[in-house]
Design a protein around this motif. Structure first.
Motif, PDB file in Angstrom:
ATOM      1  N   GLY B  29       0.874  -1.132  -0.128  1.00  0.00           N
ATOM      2  CA  GLY B  29       0.082   0.022   0.078  1.00  0.00           C
ATOM      3  C   GLY B  29       0.996   1.235  -0.085  1.00  0.00           C
ATOM      4  N   GLU B  30       2.012   1.053   0.497  1.00  0.00           N
ATOM      5  CA  GLU B  30       2.863   2.271   0.357  1.00  0.00           C
ATOM      6  C   GLU B  30       3.335   2.998  -0.830  1.00  0.00           C
ATOM      7  OE1 GLU B  30       5.847   1.727   3.446  1.00  0.00           O
ATOM      8  OE2 GLU B  30       7.106   3.134   2.926  1.00  0.00           O
ATOM      9  N   ARG B  31       3.457   4.234  -0.990  1.00  0.00           N
ATOM     10  CA  ARG B  31       3.902   4.787  -2.266  1.00  0.00           C
ATOM     11  C   ARG B  31       5.539   4.748  -2.231  1.00  0.00           C
ATOM     12  NH1 ARG B  31       0.273   7.735  -5.328  1.00  0.00           N
ATOM     13  NH2 ARG B  31      -1.747   6.925  -4.990  1.00  0.00           N
ATOM     14  N   VAL B  32       6.029   4.490  -3.410  1.00  0.00           N
ATOM     15  CA  VAL B  32       7.582   4.227  -3.529  1.00  0.00           C
ATOM     16  C   VAL B  32       7.859   5.062  -4.451  1.00  0.00           C
ATOM     17  CG1 VAL B  32       8.054   2.224  -2.338  1.00  0.00           C
ATOM     18  CG2 VAL B  32       7.657   2.398  -4.707  1.00  0.00           C
ATOM     19  N   LYS B  33       9.038   5.786  -4.312  1.00  0.00           N
ATOM     20  CA  LYS B  33       9.750   6.615  -5.638  1.00  0.00           C
ATOM     21  C   LYS B  33      10.881   5.416  -5.981  1.00  0.00           C
ATOM     22  CE  LYS B  33      10.086  10.313  -2.881  1.00  0.00           C
ATOM     23  NZ  LYS B  33      10.770  11.734  -2.348  1.00  0.00           N
ATOM     24  N   LEU B  34      11.206   6.203  -7.253  1.00  0.00           N
ATOM     25  CA  LEU B  34      12.267   5.330  -8.000  1.00  0.00           C
ATOM     26  C   LEU B  34      13.362   5.209  -7.208  1.00  0.00           C
ATOM     27  CD1 LEU B  34      13.500   4.056 -10.632  1.00  0.00           C
ATOM     28  CD2 LEU B  34      13.862   6.068 -11.512  1.00  0.00           C
ATOM     29  N   ASN B  35      14.381   4.475  -7.012  1.00  0.00           N
ATOM     30  CA  ASN B  35      15.423   4.296  -6.196  1.00  0.00           C
ATOM     31  C   ASN B  35      15.387   4.467  -4.709  1.00  0.00           C
ATOM     32  OD1 ASN B  35      16.958   3.688  -8.715  1.00  0.00           O
ATOM     33  ND2 ASN B  35      17.612   5.821  -8.916  1.00  0.00           N
ATOM     34  N   GLN B  36      14.074   4.422  -4.417  1.00  0.00           N
ATOM     35  CA  GLN B  36      13.917   4.520  -2.949  1.00  0.00           C
ATOM     36  C   GLN B  36      14.199   3.094  -2.375  1.00  0.00           C
ATOM     37  OE1 GLN B  36       9.969   5.612  -1.500  1.00  0.00           O
ATOM     38  NE2 GLN B  36      10.141   4.484   0.269  1.00  0.00           N
ATOM     39  N   PRO B  37      15.019   2.832  -1.140  1.00  0.00           N
ATOM     40  CA  PRO B  37      15.237   1.630  -0.634  1.00  0.00           C
ATOM     41  C   PRO B  37      14.179   1.067  -0.320  1.00  0.00           C
ATOM     42  CG  PRO B  37      16.870   3.362   0.237  1.00  0.00           C
ATOM     43  CD  PRO B  37      15.827   3.973  -0.627  1.00  0.00           C
ATOM     44  N   ILE B  38      14.084  -0.272  -0.572  1.00  0.00           N
ATOM     45  CA  ILE B  38      12.794  -1.117  -0.442  1.00  0.00           C
ATOM     46  C   ILE B  38      12.953  -2.330   0.758  1.00  0.00           C
ATOM     47  CG2 ILE B  38      11.182  -0.687  -2.350  1.00  0.00           C
ATOM     48  CD1 ILE B  38      12.573  -2.957  -3.753  1.00  0.00           C
ATOM     49  N   VAL B  39      14.217  -2.864   0.377  1.00  0.00           N
ATOM     50  CA  VAL B  39      14.466  -3.965   1.321  1.00  0.00           C
ATOM     51  C   VAL B  39      15.902  -4.099   1.682  1.00  0.00           C
ATOM     52  CG1 VAL B  39      14.609  -5.523  -0.663  1.00  0.00           C
ATOM     53  CG2 VAL B  39      13.745  -6.625   1.465  1.00  0.00           C
ATOM     54  N   GLU B  40      16.241  -4.659   2.759  1.00  0.00           N
ATOM     55  CA  GLU B  40      17.821  -5.141   2.896  1.00  0.00           C
ATOM     56  C   GLU B  40      18.027  -6.557   2.772  1.00  0.00           C
ATOM     57  OE1 GLU B  40      19.270  -3.919   6.685  1.00  0.00           O
ATOM     58  OE2 GLU B  40      18.168  -1.935   6.588  1.00  0.00           O
ATOM     59  N   VAL B  41      18.985  -7.050   2.122  1.00  0.00           N
ATOM     60  CA  VAL B  41      18.996  -8.318   1.748  1.00  0.00           C
ATOM     61  C   VAL B  41      20.609  -8.643   2.072  1.00  0.00           C
ATOM     62  CG1 VAL B  41      19.063  -9.918  -0.215  1.00  0.00           C
ATOM     63  CG2 VAL B  41      17.330  -8.211  -0.226  1.00  0.00           C
ATOM     64  N   GLU B  42      20.531  -9.877   2.488  1.00  0.00           N
ATOM     65  CA  GLU B  42      21.993 -10.267   2.895  1.00  0.00           C
ATOM     66  C   GLU B  42      22.297 -11.534   1.883  1.00  0.00           C
ATOM     67  OE1 GLU B  42      23.200 -11.366   7.080  1.00  0.00           O
ATOM     68  OE2 GLU B  42      25.155 -10.588   6.293  1.00  0.00           O
ATOM     69  N   THR B  43      23.341 -11.355   1.408  1.00  0.00           N
ATOM     70  CA  THR B  43      23.829 -12.404   0.669  1.00  0.00           C
ATOM     71  C   THR B  43      25.150 -13.077   1.367  1.00  0.00           C
ATOM     72  OG1 THR B  43      25.469 -11.282  -0.708  1.00  0.00           O
ATOM     73  CG2 THR B  43      23.078 -11.350  -1.372  1.00  0.00           C
ATOM     74  N   ALA B  44      25.554 -13.986   0.541  1.00  0.00           N
ATOM     75  CA  ALA B  44      27.017 -14.709   0.991  1.00  0.00           C
ATOM     76  C   ALA B  44      28.120 -13.643   1.070  1.00  0.00           C
ATOM     77  CB  ALA B  44      27.613 -15.821   0.295  1.00  0.00           C
ATOM     78  N   LYS B  45      28.072 -12.291   0.422  1.00  0.00           N
ATOM     79  CA  LYS B  45      29.059 -11.425   0.086  1.00  0.00           C
ATOM     80  C   LYS B  45      28.733 -10.231   0.986  1.00  0.00           C
ATOM     81  CE  LYS B  45      31.140 -12.740  -4.104  1.00  0.00           C
ATOM     82  NZ  LYS B  45      31.169 -12.376  -5.603  1.00  0.00           N
ATOM     83  N   ALA B  46      27.509  -9.670   1.111  1.00  0.00           N
ATOM     84  CA  ALA B  46      27.344  -8.324   1.799  1.00  0.00           C
ATOM     85  C   ALA B  46      25.892  -8.346   2.056  1.00  0.00           C
ATOM     86  CB  ALA B  46      27.724  -7.485   0.677  1.00  0.00           C
ATOM     87  N   ALA B  47      25.476  -7.486   2.872  1.00  0.00           N
ATOM     88  CA  ALA B  47      24.106  -7.131   3.175  1.00  0.00           C
ATOM     89  C   ALA B  47      24.180  -5.620   2.614  1.00  0.00           C
ATOM     90  CB  ALA B  47      24.214  -6.888   4.664  1.00  0.00           C
ATOM     91  N   VAL B  48      23.045  -5.721   1.537  1.00  0.00           N
ATOM     92  CA  VAL B  48      22.806  -4.477   0.887  1.00  0.00           C
ATOM     93  C   VAL B  48      21.377  -3.939   0.891  1.00  0.00           C
ATOM     94  CG1 VAL B  48      24.720  -5.021  -0.683  1.00  0.00           C
ATOM     95  CG2 VAL B  48      22.487  -5.900  -1.235  1.00  0.00           C
ATOM     96  N   GLU B  49      21.212  -2.639   0.421  1.00  0.00           N
ATOM     97  CA  GLU B  49      19.943  -2.032   0.295  1.00  0.00           C
ATOM     98  C   GLU B  49      19.373  -2.347  -1.200  1.00  0.00           C
ATOM     99  OE1 GLU B  49      19.386   1.856   1.927  1.00  0.00           O
ATOM    100  OE2 GLU B  49      19.332   0.969   3.987  1.00  0.00           O
ATOM    101  N   ILE B  50      18.295  -2.816  -1.319  1.00  0.00           N
ATOM    102  CA  ILE B  50      17.889  -2.493  -2.907  1.00  0.00           C
ATOM    103  C   ILE B  50      17.137  -1.513  -3.125  1.00  0.00           C
ATOM    104  CG2 ILE B  50      16.710  -3.897  -4.799  1.00  0.00           C
ATOM    105  CD1 ILE B  50      17.602  -6.458  -3.618  1.00  0.00           C
ATOM    106  N   PRO B  51      17.321  -0.627  -3.876  1.00  0.00           N
ATOM    107  CA  PRO B  51      16.707   0.632  -4.426  1.00  0.00           C
ATOM    108  C   PRO B  51      15.433   0.004  -5.270  1.00  0.00           C
ATOM    109  CG  PRO B  51      18.565   0.713  -5.601  1.00  0.00           C
ATOM    110  CD  PRO B  51      18.602  -0.765  -4.849  1.00  0.00           C
ATOM    111  N   SER B  52      14.237   0.723  -5.116  1.00  0.00           N
ATOM    112  CA  SER B  52      13.190   0.205  -6.074  1.00  0.00           C
ATOM    113  C   SER B  52      13.257   0.521  -7.496  1.00  0.00           C
ATOM    114  CB  SER B  52      11.760   1.169  -5.420  1.00  0.00           C
ATOM    115  OG  SER B  52      10.752   0.757  -6.403  1.00  0.00           O
ATOM    116  N   PRO B  53      13.132  -0.385  -8.205  1.00  0.00           N
ATOM    117  CA  PRO B  53      13.165  -0.326  -9.686  1.00  0.00           C
ATOM    118  C   PRO B  53      12.134   0.738 -10.332  1.00  0.00           C
ATOM    119  CG  PRO B  53      12.451  -2.438  -9.290  1.00  0.00           C
ATOM    120  CD  PRO B  53      13.011  -1.688  -8.001  1.00  0.00           C
ATOM    121  N   TYR B  54      11.098   0.784  -9.647  1.00  0.00           N
ATOM    122  CA  TYR B  54       9.825   1.560  -9.967  1.00  0.00           C
ATOM    123  C   TYR B  54       9.350   2.424  -9.208  1.00  0.00           C
ATOM    124  CZ  TYR B  54       9.735  -2.884 -12.816  1.00  0.00           C
ATOM    125  OH  TYR B  54       9.957  -3.952 -13.534  1.00  0.00           O
ATOM    126  N   ALA B  55       8.718   3.591  -9.961  1.00  0.00           N
ATOM    127  CA  ALA B  55       8.032   4.458  -8.814  1.00  0.00           C
ATOM    128  C   ALA B  55       6.397   3.853  -8.875  1.00  0.00           C
ATOM    129  CB  ALA B  55       7.952   5.837  -9.534  1.00  0.00           C
TER     130      ALA B  55
END
Lengths: 381, 491
Positions: B29-55
């Motif tokens: 339900g939340e509005r997001v802007k392009l490149n707004q961080p949406i989720v933190e994901v941890e992989t075997a290499k790093a914990a990173v924030e993924i920016p939204s690919p869409y508005a």
């Protein structure tokens, strides 16, 4: 742009500066106050000062967009330049059109200043090609992924410039090679410096000391400041505040002029900080503390230049806003172009291996074509 | 193009296969802007924030926090035109549902060529009928056999040929969903005749090797089900599960010919060794002991646990020891100091970064609770919980371990009475907290069974004299003997 003053032959001893104990050439304090230096100065027009600021803002914005695209799965990898804008823009704007550049994979700011299309590195990192620009057209070589290898290429090229008789006058050519503190530990770089010294090659070694070789801090790589290594090879070394675009310009300009006049190589250590990760595959929070990053934020190259422009009344809020808008436009365009980038034809991988082709590769290409044609529909995903 | 867009988990770091959702930064339900961080994901290499690919607006999050998601699996759905009224049809959860378009650009999956999860073999396009088959008789659809027979490409030796299940039955999913099937590896049963031992090293990616090491699975005992016969995570997990159902026998000791074993000194062990040597030979250590009746501390812990707003938090006597130390440090600030040999100064600190020595899989680490002196007891308990959890998960950062001013080492958990701890470099004192045991004790003039422990305090004699050390240790002991009174009197 105007020339930085240099006093070649005078002992180049870096002077004390406003950043405490560290010795380096600085013309702009972190607060944007201009300071005088006995050997180095710049004499820009207002328009030129503003242009440097614009360059830095745009390359930072494009870099941020590229990193976002990597996180969104559109690029395989991205090496961010965040924090190193001044070192790159300052040194690149000191180059003349004929000078040759040998970059690493992080020199997006230098690429921008050389007038190349900023989409080019994204093609490389999207893996649609192996880097697709003509090194001659903008006098900017391919990104080198192998750490330090291109230092040898640069010195070899510079030796060739000498043999072509293109050094020794004000009209001479110079070569610059960019590398990092990590590369300075490579044997290739040491060999390159040996040869450059012995052959008096017209080359400037521009080391962006961003404090980390991926996770290894610089103090675990070198017992002395990196610029002092030059003395052992037999040419001058100098350290410059790499977050000061004016000092980076002045010092590089002087070193390039020395090279083009036949006075041989110089090592410049641009003391800066990689604010982001080594690449998008790296997590810097695992090896450095937030307090360190915060301390470097206060030395940010762009806010420093902005403070200077404001204090000197060279630019105001309208200008800054317009530049931000322009940078956003560039970023949106970059994104659209990446998303629209076609996947390469599989056979295109054979195209640029040898300039005149090769019988073995021709056979392999034919074999791949046959294999692809054996499928019922076109293309391979 | 549909206004509903799905975003699939991309390969965030050069050849990764999965990521763990650490934290959602947006909600449905939340509005997001392009490149707004949406989720933190941890992989075997790093914990990173993924920016939204869409508005637009978030429709659905497909995976809860803490879950592991395969690269290429749908992560989140967006409505890219939320002002255009209600959506015609809701997307099907977890798969590309009706109307949803995956990928960031016209159905392109964000997994790059050559990266990401293996594709089910049902995705392979059919070959042109007869000609290809004639060239490669017996083609089964797997990569090695599908190439036209070429002398320059030798067929893999028979014993390394992977048991790749072929045909459409191996892939499930509808539409353009391409979710790989979790294939189970074949564990070589102990009773059956062993196949010829493979001379080549087992094929497995580094994260899989790491998993195998952690679970104690010998990769050579497995036959991989991944591409090219490589061993997958699922293979390793399945093998570990089977192994856990068998009765473990006495493991063969891996001794060298002279019945000695040599272990390289590195990582945490090396770091610990260097610190201990440096500390032991620069700071003159003194250690004092005090045995105290902590029955009231044990009871106080019980009472705390029964309080309604303390239900969700682990309370142990360590909490009260930490509180005792903090209260006593306020009464004796010189204890919370360090020796600056370079400048010939003693640095007394107003803040207390309270270190807690923790034994982890990686070895001894000492994270500290920043500015612990300013925390309420409830906050202190929470901080202790967090510190221990983080350390056990191996996620303690360098920042967590820097700047400690006083350390507690809880050797009591190992059933030990007390010890003479060595100071962490840069700290002037360290407290060892021994086991709490029921012992006969004179209580109100009679011998009673009481909860008793022994405290051991080591301190830097350059800074702290015997008197000060003794007073401090005595105060910690008094607090634990009667925490309520000590709190009322001193806090």
């Amino acid at each position: 742009m105007s020339k930085g003053n240099s006093k070649r032959g005078v002992t180049r001893r870096p002077s004390k500066n406003s950043s405490g104990d560290l010795e380096f050439v600085q013309l702009l304090t972190p607060q944007g106050e201009p300071i005088k230096h006995p050997d180095y100065s710049v004499n820009f027009t207002d328009e030129e000062y503003r242009a440097l600021y614009r360059d830095m803002v745009i390359v930072r914005r494009l870099d941020a967009e590229s990193l976002s695209l990597q996180r969104q799965g559109e690029l395989a990898l991205w090496a961010s330049l965040l924090g190193q804008e001044a070192a790159q823009v300052g040194s690149a704007r000191a180059l003349r059109e004929k000078d040759m550049v040998f970059p690493t994979y992080r020199e997006h700011g230098v690429l921008w200043c050389r007038g190349l299309d900023p989409i080019l590195p994204l093609k490389l990192f999207r893996c649609v090609n192996q880097g697709s620009w003509d090194p001659e057209s903008h006098r900017f070589h391919m990104y080198t992924i192998v750490i330090g290898a291109h230092a040898l290429h640069a010195v070899g090229y510079a030796m060739g410039v000498t043999k072509d008789g293109k050094v020794g006058s004000d009209d001479g050519e110079a070569v610059i090679v960019y590398f990092g503190d990590g590369a300075s530990s490579q044997g290739d770089v040491a060999e390159a410096m040996s040869w450059a010294a012995v052959f008096n090659a017209p080359v400037v070694f521009f080391c962006q000391n961003n404090q980390y070789a991926i996770s290894e801090p610089v103090e675990r790589q070198a017992r002395i400041p990196i610029y002092q290594r030059a003395r052992g090879f037999g040419f001058p070394g100098i350290r410059v505040d790499g977050n000061d675009v004016l000092a980076s310009y002045a010092v590089t300009r002087a070193a390039l002029d020395a090279a083009r006049h036949g006075q041989g190589p110089t090592l410049i250590e641009a003391y800066t900080y990689r604010m982001g990760a080594h690449t998008s595959s790296d997590d810097p929070t695992r090896y450095r503390v937030d307090a360190e990053v915060e301390a470097w934020k206060a030395k940010d190259p762009i806010s420093r230049m902005r403070a200077f422009l404001t204090q000197q009344q060279i630019a105001g809020p309208d200008f800054f806003e317009a530049i931000d808008e322009e940078a956003d436009k560039h970023a949106i365009e970059l994104r659209e172009r990446v998303l629209a980038m076609p996947d390469p034809e599989p056979v295109s991988m054979f195209d640029h291996v040898y300039p005149g082709g090769s019988p073995l590769l021709d056979d392999e290409r034919a074999e791949l074509v046959r294999y692809l044609e054996s499928f019922e529909s076109e293309g391979v995903r | 193009m549909s206004r509903v867009k799905e975003f699939k988990l991309p390969d965030l770091g050069e050849g990764l296969t999965e990521g763990e959702i650490l934290k959602w930064l947006v909600a449905p339900g939340e509005r997001v802007k392009l490149n707004q961080p949406i989720v933190e994901v941890e992989t075997a290499k790093a914990a990173v924030e993924i920016p939204s690919p869409y508005a637009g607006a978030v429709i659905e999050l497909y995976h809860p926090e803490g879950s592991t998601v395969e690269v290429g699996a749908p992560l989140i759905a967006f409505d890219t035109d939320p002002d255009a009224g209600p959506l015609p049809t809701p997307p099907a959860s977890g798969e590309n549902g009706a109307g949803a378009e995956g990928g960031a650009a016209g159905g392109r999956t964000p997994v790059l060529v050559g990266y990401g999860p293996r594709q089910g073999s049902a995705r392979r396009r059919p070959r042109r009928g007869t000609q290809a088959r004639a060239e490669a008789p017996g083609a089964t659809g797997d990569t090695a056999a599908a190439f036209p027979a070429q002398p320059s490409v030798p067929a893999p030796p028979a014993e390394t040929t992977p048991a790749v299940p072929s045909g459409p039955a191996t892939a499930v999913g509808s539409g353009n969903g391409t979710r790989p099937v979790a294939g189970l590896g074949t564990l070589v049963e102990p009773g059956t005749p062993a196949p010829p031992r493979r001379p080549a090293p087992a094929l497995a990616k580094p994260p899989v090797r790491k998993l195998a090491k952690e679970l104690g699975v010998d990769l050579h005992s497995l036959v991989g089900t991944g591409p090219g016969g490589s061993i997958t995570r699922e293979d390793v997990r399945a093998a570990a599960e089977r192994a856990s159902q068998q009765v473990p026998g006495p493991g063969p000791a891996e001794w060298g010919p002279n019945r000695e074993r040599r272990i390289p000194v590195k990582g945490v062990r090396k770091h610990t060794a260097e610190n201990m040597v440096r500390s032991a030979f620069t700071a003159p250590h003194v250690t004092e002991f005090l045995t105290v009746d902590v029955t009231r501390t044990v009871r106080a812990c019980k009472r705390l646990r029964s309080m309604p707003d303390w239900q969700d938090i682990r309370v142990s006597p360590l909490l009260l020891v930490a509180k005792a130390v903090l209260v006593a440090l306020r009464r004796h600030p010189m204890i919370n100091s360090s020796w600056d040999a370079e400048r010939g100064e003693i640095v007394v600190k107003e803040y207390v970064n309270l270190g807690i020595a923790a034994a982890t899989d990686r070895g001894l680490i000492v994270p500290n609770i920043k500015d612990a002196g300013r925390l309420s007891t409830r906050e202190l308990a929470q901080a202790l919980n967090d510190l221990v959890t983080t350390a056990r998960q191996g996620r303690t950062t360098p920042a967590d371990m820097m700047g400690g001013t006083f350390t507690i080492t809880n050797i009591g958990v190992f059933g030990i009475d007390t010890g003479t701890p060595i100071l962490p470099p840069g700290e002037a004192a360290i407290l060892a907290f021994g086991a709490i045991q029921k012992r006969p004790w004179i209580h109100k003039g009679k011998v009673r069974p009481r909860q008793v422990t022994t405290l051991g305090l080591s301190f830097d004699h350059r800074i702290i004299d015997g008197e000060l050390g003794s007073r401090f240790l005595h105060d910690v002991g008094r607090f634990l003997t009667d925490p309520e009174t000590a709190l009322l009197a001193w806090d």
